[in-house]
Design a protein around this motif. Structure first.
Motif, PDB file in Angstrom:
ATOM      1  N   LYS A 133      48.105  69.948  23.134  1.00 43.51           N
ATOM      2  CA  LYS A 133      49.041  69.549  22.073  1.00 43.51           C
ATOM      3  C   LYS A 133      48.435  68.454  21.201  1.00 43.51           C
ATOM      4  O   LYS A 133      48.613  68.448  19.987  1.00 43.51           O
ATOM      5  N   ALA A 134      47.721  67.526  21.822  1.00 48.62           N
ATOM      6  CA  ALA A 134      47.087  66.446  21.058  1.00 48.62           C
ATOM      7  C   ALA A 134      46.010  67.012  20.140  1.00 48.62           C
ATOM      8  O   ALA A 134      45.871  66.586  18.989  1.00 48.62           O
ATOM      9  N   ARG A 135      45.230  67.989  20.624  1.00 48.55           N
ATOM     10  CA  ARG A 135      44.197  68.617  19.776  1.00 48.55           C
ATOM     11  C   ARG A 135      44.835  69.330  18.590  1.00 48.55           C
ATOM     12  O   ARG A 135      44.351  69.232  17.459  1.00 48.55           O
ATOM     13  N   VAL A 136      45.914  70.035  18.836  1.00 47.00           N
ATOM     14  CA  VAL A 136      46.594  70.754  17.747  1.00 47.00           C
ATOM     15  C   VAL A 136      47.151  69.766  16.736  1.00 47.00           C
ATOM     16  O   VAL A 136      47.049  69.980  15.524  1.00 47.00           O
ATOM     17  N   ARG A 137      47.714  68.657  17.210  1.00 43.76           N
ATOM     18  CA  ARG A 137      48.267  67.645  16.303  1.00 43.76           C
ATOM     19  C   ARG A 137      47.158  67.048  15.438  1.00 43.76           C
ATOM     20  O   ARG A 137      47.328  66.889  14.227  1.00 43.76           O
ATOM     21  N   ARG A 138      46.014  66.722  16.046  1.00 44.77           N
ATOM     22  CA  ARG A 138      44.889  66.171  15.269  1.00 44.77           C
ATOM     23  C   ARG A 138      44.378  67.186  14.249  1.00 44.77           C
ATOM     24  O   ARG A 138      44.059  66.840  13.113  1.00 44.77           O
ATOM     25  N   ARG A 139      44.289  68.463  14.655  1.00 40.93           N
ATOM     26  CA  ARG A 139      43.836  69.499  13.734  1.00 40.93           C
ATOM     27  C   ARG A 139      44.791  69.639  12.558  1.00 40.93           C
ATOM     28  O   ARG A 139      44.365  69.753  11.400  1.00 40.93           O
ATOM     29  N   ASN A 140      46.086  69.609  12.819  1.00 41.44           N
ATOM     30  CA  ASN A 140      47.069  69.745  11.744  1.00 41.44           C
ATOM     31  C   ASN A 140      47.002  68.570  10.774  1.00 41.44           C
ATOM     32  O   ASN A 140      47.125  68.749   9.558  1.00 41.44           O
ATOM     33  N   VAL A 141      46.794  67.361  11.305  1.00 43.87           N
ATOM     34  CA  VAL A 141      46.678  66.193  10.429  1.00 43.87           C
ATOM     35  C   VAL A 141      45.419  66.309   9.582  1.00 43.87           C
ATOM     36  O   VAL A 141      45.439  66.015   8.385  1.00 43.87           O
ATOM     37  N   ARG A 142      44.326  66.756  10.188  1.00 46.11           N
ATOM     38  CA  ARG A 142      43.083  66.940   9.440  1.00 46.11           C
ATOM     39  C   ARG A 142      43.252  67.982   8.331  1.00 46.11           C
ATOM     40  O   ARG A 142      42.813  67.770   7.196  1.00 46.11           O
ATOM     41  N   LEU A 143      43.880  69.104   8.658  1.00 46.93           N
ATOM     42  CA  LEU A 143      44.093  70.151   7.647  1.00 46.93           C
ATOM     43  C   LEU A 143      45.002  69.659   6.521  1.00 46.93           C
ATOM     44  O   LEU A 143      44.773  69.984   5.345  1.00 46.93           O
ATOM     45  N   LEU A 144      46.001  68.893   6.849  1.00 48.87           N
ATOM     46  CA  LEU A 144      46.895  68.344   5.829  1.00 48.87           C
ATOM     47  C   LEU A 144      46.141  67.385   4.915  1.00 48.87           C
ATOM     48  O   LEU A 144      46.319  67.419   3.693  1.00 48.87           O
ATOM     49  N   ALA A 145      45.289  66.542   5.486  1.00 46.13           N
ATOM     50  CA  ALA A 145      44.510  65.598   4.679  1.00 46.13           C
ATOM     51  C   ALA A 145      43.534  66.341   3.771  1.00 46.13           C
ATOM     52  O   ALA A 145      43.392  66.000   2.589  1.00 46.13           O
ATOM     53  N   ILE A 146      42.866  67.360   4.292  1.00 45.68           N
ATOM     54  CA  ILE A 146      41.929  68.138   3.472  1.00 45.68           C
ATOM     55  C   ILE A 146      42.675  68.858   2.355  1.00 45.68           C
ATOM     56  O   ILE A 146      42.219  68.888   1.202  1.00 45.68           O
ATOM     57  N   GLY A 147      43.830  69.407   2.662  1.00 42.79           N
ATOM     58  CA  GLY A 147      44.632  70.078   1.630  1.00 42.79           C
ATOM     59  C   GLY A 147      45.074  69.118   0.541  1.00 42.79           C
ATOM     60  O   GLY A 147      45.051  69.455  -0.651  1.00 42.79           O
TER      61      GLY A 147
END
Length: 114
Positions: free
Chosen positions: A53-67
């Motif tokens: 869950k922590a990995r998915v949360r970090r990935r989602n934050v990264r994708l949001l920042a890149i977007g």
């Protein structure tokens, strides 16, 4: 809702204020012989599931920042590439890619008066 039985012919009339009313239900409201149910305990996450869950949360934050960065870059590019963005404030017109300024018009008017 509880169902009230209709009084039998030998029962007390409505004028009797003794309030001896018998209400029959399906028997499901309360059973004194059964222990009360408790709410189930909150489930605990295994360490592997918590890490996932922590990995998915970090990935989602990264994708949001890149977007957000891509969107900001696109807006900046559209703003800078707009030809009306860099028009000087004293420009009157644009002819063949060159600006005609208010001072140029004043000079031409003064030349025609002389």
């Amino acid at each position: 809702m509880a169902k009230v039985d209709t009084p039998s012919p030998g029962a007390a009339s409505h004028s009797d204020a003794g309030f001896e009313v018998e209400i029959k239900t399906s028997g499901r409201a309360h059973d004194a012989g059964v222990a009360a149910r408790t709410a189930p305990a909150a489930p605990t996450l295994s360490p592997a599931r918590a890490a996932a869950k922590a990995r998915v949360r970090r990935r989602n934050v990264r994708l949001l920042a890149i977007g957000a960065l891509v969107l900001a870059a696109g807006i900046l590019y559209a703003f800078v590439s707009n030809p009306n963005f860099s028009v000087p404030s004293d420009a009157v017109a644009r002819v063949n890619g060159e600006y005609i300024y208010n001072s140029d018009i004043d000079r031409e008017i003064n030349l025609t008066k002389a």
